[in-house]
Design a protein around this motif. Sequence first.
Motif, mmCIF file in Angstrom:
data_model
loop_
_atom_site.group_PDB
_atom_site.id
_atom_site.type_symbol
_atom_site.label_atom_id
_atom_site.label_comp_id
_atom_site.label_asym_id
_atom_site.label_seq_id
_atom_site.Cartn_x
_atom_site.Cartn_y
_atom_site.Cartn_z
ATOM 1 N N VAL A 399 2.260 4.064 3.295
ATOM 2 C CA VAL A 399 3.306 3.184 2.771
ATOM 3 C C VAL A 399 3.751 2.194 3.838
ATOM 4 O O VAL A 399 3.893 0.985 3.573
ATOM 5 C CB VAL A 399 4.499 4.017 2.257
ATOM 6 C CG1 VAL A 399 5.725 3.129 2.056
ATOM 7 C CG2 VAL A 399 4.144 4.721 0.963
ATOM 8 N N GLY A 403 1.545 -0.803 3.650
ATOM 9 C CA GLY A 403 2.500 -1.428 2.745
ATOM 10 C C GLY A 403 3.307 -2.533 3.391
ATOM 11 O O GLY A 403 3.688 -3.500 2.718
ATOM 12 N N PHE A 406 1.584 -5.857 3.114
ATOM 13 C CA PHE A 406 1.655 -6.297 1.718
ATOM 14 C C PHE A 406 3.030 -6.891 1.420
ATOM 15 O O PHE A 406 3.143 -7.966 0.811
ATOM 16 C CB PHE A 406 1.373 -5.122 0.793
ATOM 17 C CG PHE A 406 1.590 -5.424 -0.665
ATOM 18 C CD1 PHE A 406 0.632 -6.107 -1.402
ATOM 19 C CD2 PHE A 406 2.764 -5.036 -1.304
ATOM 20 C CE1 PHE A 406 0.838 -6.405 -2.749
ATOM 21 C CE2 PHE A 406 2.976 -5.321 -2.649
ATOM 22 C CZ PHE A 406 2.001 -6.009 -3.376
ATOM 23 N N VAL A 439 5.232 -0.851 -3.403
ATOM 24 C CA VAL A 439 4.411 0.033 -2.558
ATOM 25 C C VAL A 439 4.898 1.475 -2.655
ATOM 26 O O VAL A 439 4.102 2.414 -2.802
ATOM 27 C CB VAL A 439 4.449 -0.457 -1.097
ATOM 28 C CG1 VAL A 439 3.826 0.584 -0.168
ATOM 29 C CG2 VAL A 439 3.704 -1.773 -0.961
ATOM 30 N N LEU A 456 -3.755 -0.803 -1.852
ATOM 31 C CA LEU A 456 -2.961 -1.625 -0.947
ATOM 32 C C LEU A 456 -3.831 -2.636 -0.210
ATOM 33 O O LEU A 456 -3.460 -3.807 -0.056
ATOM 34 C CB LEU A 456 -2.221 -0.750 0.060
ATOM 35 C CG LEU A 456 -0.893 -0.156 -0.415
ATOM 36 C CD1 LEU A 456 -0.250 0.663 0.682
ATOM 37 C CD2 LEU A 456 0.050 -1.268 -0.851
ATOM 38 N N THR A 460 -3.273 -6.603 -0.783
ATOM 39 C CA THR A 460 -2.918 -7.437 0.371
ATOM 40 C C THR A 460 -3.959 -8.522 0.590
ATOM 41 O O THR A 460 -3.617 -9.682 0.866
ATOM 42 C CB THR A 460 -2.771 -6.570 1.635
ATOM 43 O OG1 THR A 460 -1.833 -5.526 1.402
ATOM 44 C CG2 THR A 460 -2.293 -7.413 2.815
#
Length: 525
Positions: A399, A403, A406, A439, A456, A460
């Motif tokens: 994450v 994340g 992202f 996320v 992810l 991204t």
Amino acid sequence: MIHLAKDKTKAMVAVHGWSGILLGLLLYAVVLTGTVAVFAEEIGAWSAGHLATRSAFQRPMADTLRQLGNETPAKYREAVDLFETGDHDLGLFFHRHEMDGGELISRGKFYVVGQDGRVVHRQAGTNEDVYGARNDNALSAFLVDTHVRLHVPNPWGLLLTGILGLSMLVAAISGLLIHRHLFKDIFTLRRSGSPVLANRDAHSVAGTWSLPFAFVLAFTGSFFSFFGTIGVPVVAMAAFGGNVQALTEAVYGNPGKPDPRPAAIGNMDRINADAIARAGAIPTFVTIENFGRADAKVTTYHPPKAGAIAPMSLLYDGATAAFVQEKPLIGPKPSTGGTLAAIMSPLHFGNFAGLLSKAIWLGLGFAMCYVTYTGIRLWLVRREGGVRSFAWLERTNIVVGLGLPFALAVSAAAFLLAMPIGSATWWTPAGFLIGAALVIAAGAIAPSAVRFSRWLRGATGMLLILLPPLRLLTGGPGWGIAIAANQPIIVTLDIAFLLAGGWLLWQLRGRASAPSQSVALQPAE
């Protein structure tokens, strides 16, 4: 070769592992945003479509300065800050210093002068209003604020990042001590062994090469975090009876006999031209003390000269525009302490050699992020029972580790969409929060950590590829216009985003059928 007893080595391994686990994810966030924020100025020009290249300090400003000085109430002419804002517009902040709840602030009148010499904005407020995020720099300001204090209110945000800097120092020292064959490990990459061994080697190599950078980043970052939150109040209490303003004037001010007689400010155009010739660079900031008085002083601040690390500042007589001396950052005379304090900022932000040093800092920063992310993964692999007993930490690592890029890409997209309608200061952080929420939700419902990681990476990569066309669709200048305006950074960042997004998508080829080929980077089922 480093020799440690077996029990001491075991203790160092524990210190290294737990220092990374307890604060590693927050440290990763600070380092990643700091790595991106190294290019905050360039990202600001790219995102806002700034095309001007002539500095405000190269344009005439003397008459405008005198006119605005006459218009500004006398109580706000204690000092003036001059700096560039927007697309090389000139910002002038006439202000006085005052204490507000134990904190030293500046309050006064702020003006923005456009490239045509006309005042395009007037505002009354404090330094937080003047130097806060604006519609055209909301993205770069968001990146810097995330790095500096993680958007936690002062002083707690600075204290938190300072503690994270100290934890990086602990991890770097303990990591150095557990490398029994330090110089051998720098070049050891066993690709033919097991995936765990190969990725451990990659972690060690990246960590070893970035050790000097980690020391510099940790020390300078902690200095900045603790200097204002702890250092200044303690010194002010010990030496100035708690008067922070008196401390600031003693450390940064220009000593001399007060002369409050009225006197017109000298020719600012002459000062700028002389300062640029002496420093070999355009000022990044200019301050005027005692504006409109006979004892006025003008200080110009410049980036380091070629081959130097410490920035440069020049002092001028404000009433006559005559050059006085090259001024140290701290105190009236050059000192070792003042030099060390002066080089803290260039070493931390990597801007002492222009784009070259920034590019090196960018590469070393991403190496630090890789070391942090893979270090947590390797720690999980070493635990008894494997990663299954730490599934929550494995998903948390993904994450944050995957994340955060992202969410930053979402915030950039939100900025590009919101800036034309004037609401970028709100939508940029909102975009980040929306991306972070997506996320976290995906991490909770994903059937496996491997699939979550792939989602992810793919998302991204797609977002990064979409940023350049989104910039064009929202009114940003094309490549031809940017190159004609001598602003190649817009083209460079477009290409960088396209390459980074393409690389992330290319990485996904064949991963679904062979997730174990990169154990340290891909989560285990």
